[in-house]
Design an enzyme around this catalytic site. Structure first.
Site, PDB file in Angstrom:
ATOM      1  N   PRO A  74       0.381  -1.507   0.041  1.00 41.67           N
ATOM      2  CA  PRO A  74       0.220  -0.119   0.194  1.00 41.67           C
ATOM      3  C   PRO A  74       1.107   1.450   0.071  1.00 41.67           C
ATOM      4  CG  PRO A  74      -1.093  -1.985   1.445  1.00 41.67           C
ATOM      5  CD  PRO A  74       0.571  -2.254   1.099  1.00 41.67           C
ATOM      6  N   CYS A  75       0.419   2.246  -1.107  1.00 43.87           N
ATOM      7  CA  CYS A  75       0.694   3.212  -0.681  1.00 43.87           C
ATOM      8  C   CYS A  75       0.322   4.580   0.260  1.00 43.87           C
ATOM      9  CB  CYS A  75       0.886   4.218  -2.145  1.00 43.87           C
ATOM     10  SG  CYS A  75       2.345   6.125  -2.517  1.00 43.87           S
TER      11      CYS A  75
END
Length: 433
Positions: A74-75
């Site tokens: 995930p960013c």
């Protein structure tokens, strides 16, 4: 034997692509750890790999030695501390867990996947932070922007793939290619290619459709009738159409469907003209979608009954008037389908929130696409077991990694780079926190 770990595993798209690549090259592979926190994704993962993913990677204390890391991380937002080099700090993000494990285990290689916006987030500083961190750990880095539509699936999905090799820059012969920007451009490209070759095989939406689907994927009678009226009984006109207000082009709107009340042809033409022209610069540049006076509207829609048309649309609440200026009523309409795919082209990008609202016209009848068709759009084989809950399955394939892209990257990487296989009995290294 190549041993690998599968982090932020989801439903195992990266693992499946990796294993398929190794199988095609005659190399044995073994997943020594998978990590995922979503309960329904874990259920699907277990159905297909007979493997129970461990939970949160931040709570895992021991991992067997491994050669390869897979991570569709995930960013989260990265901090920008204004340091001299212009790099931020990865602490407090999940990428920090990747960084931490690479530092401890020093695997030979890794593949990371993320949305293409990672390269431009925070004016590119986030991406620079990531690359700088990986290089400081001793890895040579190569990254690719690839469109899934170039890898045997009819989906316009651009993602970034970061490939790392310990000690030197990896050799990759694949080139970044963002592909066609939309389904219309894709069809134009196919047409141009066909001028030079009689044989050009490419996968289109029509190629991944199921022959027979359950009745629950067909539209309600009311909505089907509304669509029927909007396209004058020719459902094929829905190919590539988006159902949305406030956008012109190849779109159908709430007034075309009669959602708030049936509209005449003149009323529909008025609203369509208004949303198309109100964005023109001649009416001002201070905002997108200007409110227009009746005099301005008459420059592109001069109808003898324009006052009656406007009055009727205001009564039905498709149009509003403020201080003598007119604009469509704000608010998003919720339709059973928000986009009909063109069978002769590619799909828009699957997302976790909207995969269940993509439609297609097949055998002259409109319906929603099925979870199996979503799986095919992501390159999952038909042997892959779907989650029994449709809502969960749609969400999972919207979040998934395209299997065929991972397979192509891994095959290319292994062919051009030396990977030493681990011993038969790998060490188990505790993580010191």
């Amino acid at each position: 034997m190549i041993r690998f770990i599968d982090l932020f595993a989801g439903i195992g798209g990266m693992r499946l692509g990796f294993q398929q690549a190794c199988d095609s090259l005659g190399i044995k592979s073994q997943c020594v750890l998978s990590s995922e926190i979503d309960k329904k994704a874990i259920e699907t993962y277990k159905l297909n790999f007979n493997d129970q993913p461990t939970g949160d990677i931040r709570e895992i204390n021991i991992i067997p030695e491994f050669d390869f890391m897979l991570a569709g991380f995930p960013c989260q937002p990265f901090s920008y501390a204004g340091k001299q080099q212009g790099f931020g700090d990865t602490r407090g993000t999940l990428f920090f867990e990747i960084e931490r494990l690479l530092k401890i285990y020093q695997p030979q290689a890794f593949i990371l996947e993320n949305v293409r916006g990672l390269t431009t987030h925070d004016q590119g500083r986030t991406f620079k932070t990531i690359i700088n961190s990986l290089e400081n750990l001793g890895y040579g880095i190569h990254y690719l922007l690839l469109n899934s539509s170039n890898f045997g699936v009819p989906q316009n999905r651009v993602r970034i793939y970061i490939i790392g090799l310990l000690g030197k820059k990896p050799k990759i012969t694949l080139n970044s290619d963002r592909g066609a920007i939309d389904s219309h451009s894709f069809k134009e490209k196919l047409y141009q290619l066909s001028l030079f070759s009689d044989i050009y095989s490419v996968v289109k939406v029509k190629d991944i459709l199921e022959d027979k689907v359950s009745d629950n994927y067909y539209l309600s009678k009311k909505f089907e009738q509304q669509l029927f009226d909007a396209v004058d009984g020719e459902f094929e006109k829905l190919h590539g159409v988006r159902l949305i207000d406030f956008r012109g082009g190849n779109s159908i709107h709430s007034w075309d469907l009669g959602i708030k009340g049936k509209c005449t042809r003149d009323e529909r033409d008025f609203m369509t003209a208004l949303i198309s022209h109100r964005r023109h610069k001649e009416f001002g540049e201070h905002q997108d979608g200007k409110s227009l006076t009746i005099e301005q509207i008459k420059t592109f829609f001069d109808h003898e009954n324009i006052e009656n048309i406007i009055y009727s649309l205001i009564e039905k609440k498709y149009l509003k008037e403020i201080n003598g200026k007119y604009n469509p009523v704000s608010g998003n309409m919720s339709f059973e389908v928000f986009k009909f795919l063109d069978p002769e082209s590619i799909s828009i990008t699957l997302t976790s929130s909207d995969a269940n609202k993509l439609g297609v016209v097949q055998n002259g009848k409109p319906r929603r696409i099925t979870p199996r068709e979503c799986a095919r759009l992501q390159g999952f084989p038909d042997s892959y077991i779907l989650h029994p809950n449709d809502n969960a399955a749609y969400k999972q394939f919207g979040n998934a990694v395209t299997v065929t892209v991972i397979q192509a990257i891994v095959e290319n990487f292994i062919k051009h780079n030396s990977i030493k296989e681990t011993t038969l009995f790998p060490r188990v290294i505790p993580i010191l926190k």
